[in-house]
Design a protein around this motif. Structure first.
Motif, PDB file in Angstrom:
ATOM      1  N   ALA A  75     -13.455  20.738 -78.234  1.00 17.81           N
ATOM      2  CA  ALA A  75     -12.197  21.068 -78.634  1.00 17.81           C
ATOM      3  C   ALA A  75     -12.062  20.714 -80.265  1.00 17.81           C
ATOM      4  CB  ALA A  75     -10.913  20.573 -77.907  1.00 17.81           C
ATOM      5  N   LYS A  76     -12.677  19.623 -80.565  1.00 14.79           N
ATOM      6  CA  LYS A  76     -12.910  19.256 -82.098  1.00 14.79           C
ATOM      7  C   LYS A  76     -13.962  19.875 -82.549  1.00 14.79           C
ATOM      8  CE  LYS A  76      -9.975  15.194 -81.272  1.00 14.79           C
ATOM      9  NZ  LYS A  76      -9.832  13.776 -81.339  1.00 14.79           N
ATOM     10  N   ASN A  77     -14.795  20.162 -82.350  1.00 17.89           N
ATOM     11  CA  ASN A  77     -16.143  20.635 -82.730  1.00 17.89           C
ATOM     12  C   ASN A  77     -16.787  19.478 -83.256  1.00 17.89           C
ATOM     13  OD1 ASN A  77     -15.625  23.348 -82.193  1.00 17.89           O
ATOM     14  ND2 ASN A  77     -15.953  24.218 -84.267  1.00 17.89           N
ATOM     15  N   THR A  78     -17.132  18.369 -82.648  1.00 11.51           N
ATOM     16  CA  THR A  78     -17.475  17.262 -83.004  1.00 11.51           C
ATOM     17  C   THR A  78     -18.429  16.532 -81.755  1.00 11.51           C
ATOM     18  OG1 THR A  78     -15.840  16.700 -84.441  1.00 11.51           O
ATOM     19  CG2 THR A  78     -17.143  14.993 -83.895  1.00 11.51           C
ATOM     20  N   VAL A  79     -19.803  15.979 -82.387  1.00  9.76           N
ATOM     21  CA  VAL A  79     -20.457  15.382 -81.505  1.00  9.76           C
ATOM     22  C   VAL A  79     -20.460  13.888 -82.001  1.00  9.76           C
ATOM     23  CG1 VAL A  79     -22.330  16.080 -82.770  1.00  9.76           C
ATOM     24  CG2 VAL A  79     -22.781  15.160 -80.503  1.00  9.76           C
TER      25      VAL A  79
END
Length: 124
Positions: A75-79
């Motif tokens: 949902a946050k485009n984050t890893v």
């Protein structure tokens, strides 16, 4: 096209912790396999950890198992890469990478997109 920007690196004492983040652009982030690699001075870039598109599969190199944890928030485009019990030998530039495949998680040249890297330095 996917653009990746790492953050969270820094200087930490041995035994300490850091959390790296990798923010991705693009609407298809949730479909990509994501990986973390690192490169120490004078050494080749090496695999650290990878996570499948839905987080269902996790892979780690042996030297970080039990200390590092990879996770993602689609949902946050984050890893993320949470690094605990850091050792001086973890010192390197850490790179985030993305690939559209879902098989060769640990293979560097299977990744299509790379960030610029973030420096992690662990003092003894």
């Amino acid at each position: 096209q996917v653009q990746l920007v790492e953050s969270g690196g820094g200087l930490v004492q041995a035994g300490g912790s850091l959390r790296l983040s990798c923010a991705a652009s693009g609407r298809t982030f949730s479909s990509y396999t994501m990986g973390w690699f690192r490169q120490a001075p004078g050494k080749e870039r090496e695999f650290v950890a990878a996570i499948s598109w839905n987080g269902g599969r996790l892979y780690y190199t042996d030297s970080v198992k039990g200390r590092f944890t990879i996770s993602r928030d689609n949902a946050k485009n984050t890893v993320y890469l949470l690094m605990n019990s850091l050792k001086p030998e973890d010192t390197a530039v850490y790179y985030c990478a993305a690939q559209s495949g879902s098989t060769w998680y640990t293979v560097l040249n299977k990744y299509d997109y790379w960030g610029q890297g973030t420096q992690v330095t662990v003092s003894s």
